[in-house]
Design a protein around this motif. Structure first.
Motif, short mmCIF file in Angstrom:
data_model
loop_
_atom_site.label_atom_id
_atom_site.label_comp_id
_atom_site.label_asym_id
_atom_site.label_seq_id
_atom_site.Cartn_x
_atom_site.Cartn_y
_atom_site.Cartn_z
N MET A 1 -52.75 -52.46 -40.45
CA MET A 1 -52.84 -53.93 -39.90
C MET A 1 -53.66 -54.71 -41.22
N VAL A 2 -53.11 -55.95 -41.55
CA VAL A 2 -53.77 -56.54 -42.36
C VAL A 2 -54.70 -57.35 -41.92
N VAL A 3 -55.87 -57.44 -42.59
CA VAL A 3 -57.07 -58.60 -41.97
C VAL A 3 -56.81 -59.91 -41.82
N ALA A 4 -55.94 -60.58 -42.83
CA ALA A 4 -55.49 -61.98 -42.69
C ALA A 4 -54.68 -62.12 -41.40
N GLN A 5 -53.45 -61.19 -41.04
CA GLN A 5 -52.76 -61.23 -39.87
C GLN A 5 -53.59 -61.04 -38.59
N PHE A 6 -54.75 -60.19 -38.83
CA PHE A 6 -55.50 -60.10 -37.45
C PHE A 6 -56.23 -61.33 -37.08
N HIS A 7 -56.85 -61.94 -38.16
CA HIS A 7 -57.55 -63.01 -37.96
C HIS A 7 -56.55 -64.55 -37.71
N LYS A 8 -55.50 -64.19 -38.34
CA LYS A 8 -54.41 -65.51 -37.91
C LYS A 8 -54.08 -65.67 -36.43
N ALA A 9 -53.79 -64.14 -36.16
CA ALA A 9 -53.37 -64.00 -34.70
C ALA A 9 -54.23 -64.65 -33.71
N LEU A 10 -55.50 -64.60 -34.03
CA LEU A 10 -56.53 -64.87 -33.15
C LEU A 10 -57.24 -66.31 -33.31
N SER A 11 -56.25 -67.05 -34.44
CA SER A 11 -56.87 -68.37 -34.44
C SER A 11 -56.31 -69.53 -33.51
N GLU A 12 -55.36 -68.88 -32.57
CA GLU A 12 -54.85 -70.30 -31.67
C GLU A 12 -55.25 -69.65 -30.22
N HIS A 13 -55.87 -70.91 -29.71
CA HIS A 13 -56.66 -70.82 -28.49
C HIS A 13 -55.94 -69.90 -27.24
N THR A 14 -54.50 -70.17 -26.94
CA THR A 14 -53.76 -69.47 -26.16
C THR A 14 -53.59 -68.04 -26.40
N ARG A 15 -53.61 -67.72 -27.66
CA ARG A 15 -53.51 -66.12 -27.91
C ARG A 15 -54.77 -65.35 -27.76
N LEU A 16 -56.04 -66.28 -27.94
CA LEU A 16 -57.26 -65.81 -27.50
C LEU A 16 -57.63 -65.80 -25.91
N ARG A 17 -56.88 -66.70 -25.33
CA ARG A 17 -56.98 -66.41 -23.88
C ARG A 17 -56.16 -65.23 -23.38
N SER A 77 -62.71 -50.81 -36.79
CA SER A 77 -63.25 -52.12 -37.08
C SER A 77 -62.53 -53.30 -36.62
N PHE A 78 -61.29 -53.51 -36.28
CA PHE A 78 -60.89 -54.51 -35.64
C PHE A 78 -61.07 -54.34 -34.05
N MET A 79 -61.20 -53.28 -33.49
CA MET A 79 -61.69 -53.39 -32.02
C MET A 79 -63.12 -53.98 -31.84
N ALA A 80 -63.99 -53.66 -32.88
CA ALA A 80 -65.33 -53.98 -32.97
C ALA A 80 -65.35 -55.56 -33.00
N ILE A 81 -64.60 -56.09 -33.81
CA ILE A 81 -64.50 -57.56 -33.93
C ILE A 81 -63.77 -58.39 -32.58
N LEU A 82 -62.86 -57.30 -32.27
CA LEU A 82 -62.14 -58.03 -30.86
C LEU A 82 -63.20 -57.94 -29.69
N ASN A 83 -64.34 -56.89 -29.53
CA ASN A 83 -64.99 -57.00 -28.56
C ASN A 83 -66.20 -57.93 -28.74
N LEU A 84 -66.64 -58.13 -29.89
CA LEU A 84 -67.28 -59.30 -30.29
C LEU A 84 -66.99 -60.71 -29.85
N THR A 85 -65.63 -60.87 -30.03
CA THR A 85 -64.96 -62.15 -29.95
C THR A 85 -64.94 -62.35 -28.40
N PHE A 86 -64.57 -61.12 -27.80
CA PHE A 86 -64.50 -61.33 -26.26
C PHE A 86 -65.68 -61.60 -25.55
#
Length: 107
Positions: A1-17, A77-86
């Motif tokens: 997984m590319v870091v930029a793609q990961f963050h871009k995917a989470l940059s939209e509110h509906t996808r965060l929901r 590391s991506f999972m840790a970011i997701l948990n913090l974001t959640f």
């Protein structure tokens, strides 16, 4: 997984929901997301497709329904970011409503 793609995917509110619901319930059906997000099936599917292409989620088909869950191969590391974001998303009023009103229908 590319870091930029990961963050871009989470940059939209509906996808965060959507991600908040998946993180909370482990697996969600498209039909349930349509109901709780109050969005057309096509829009929800488009966001899920983006999350899947980004490597955040994977899907399984059962009968005529598609269920989404976190990508089991996701790096820690991506999972840790997701948990913090959640954790911070739980303070978002819309996400709180989504989590409260979500009722899996067992499509």
């Amino acid at each position: 997984m590319v870091v930029a793609q990961f963050h871009k995917a989470l940059s939209e509110h509906t996808r965060l929901r959507i991600m908040a619901l998946i993180l909370e319930h482990n697996e969600v059906c498209v039909c349930d997301l349509v109901a709780v997000l109050e969005m057309p099936q096509g829009s929800v599917s488009r966001h899920l497709s983006y999350l899947k292409k980004s490597g955040l989620v994977e899907s399984v088909t059962r009968g005529t329904w598609r269920y989404y869950q976190l990508n089991k191969a996701m790096d820690e590391s991506f999972m840790a970011i997701l948990n913090l974001t959640f954790d911070s998303l739980k303070r978002d009023c819309q996400v709180q409503r989504d989590l409260t009103s979500f009722k899996p229908s067992n499509c």
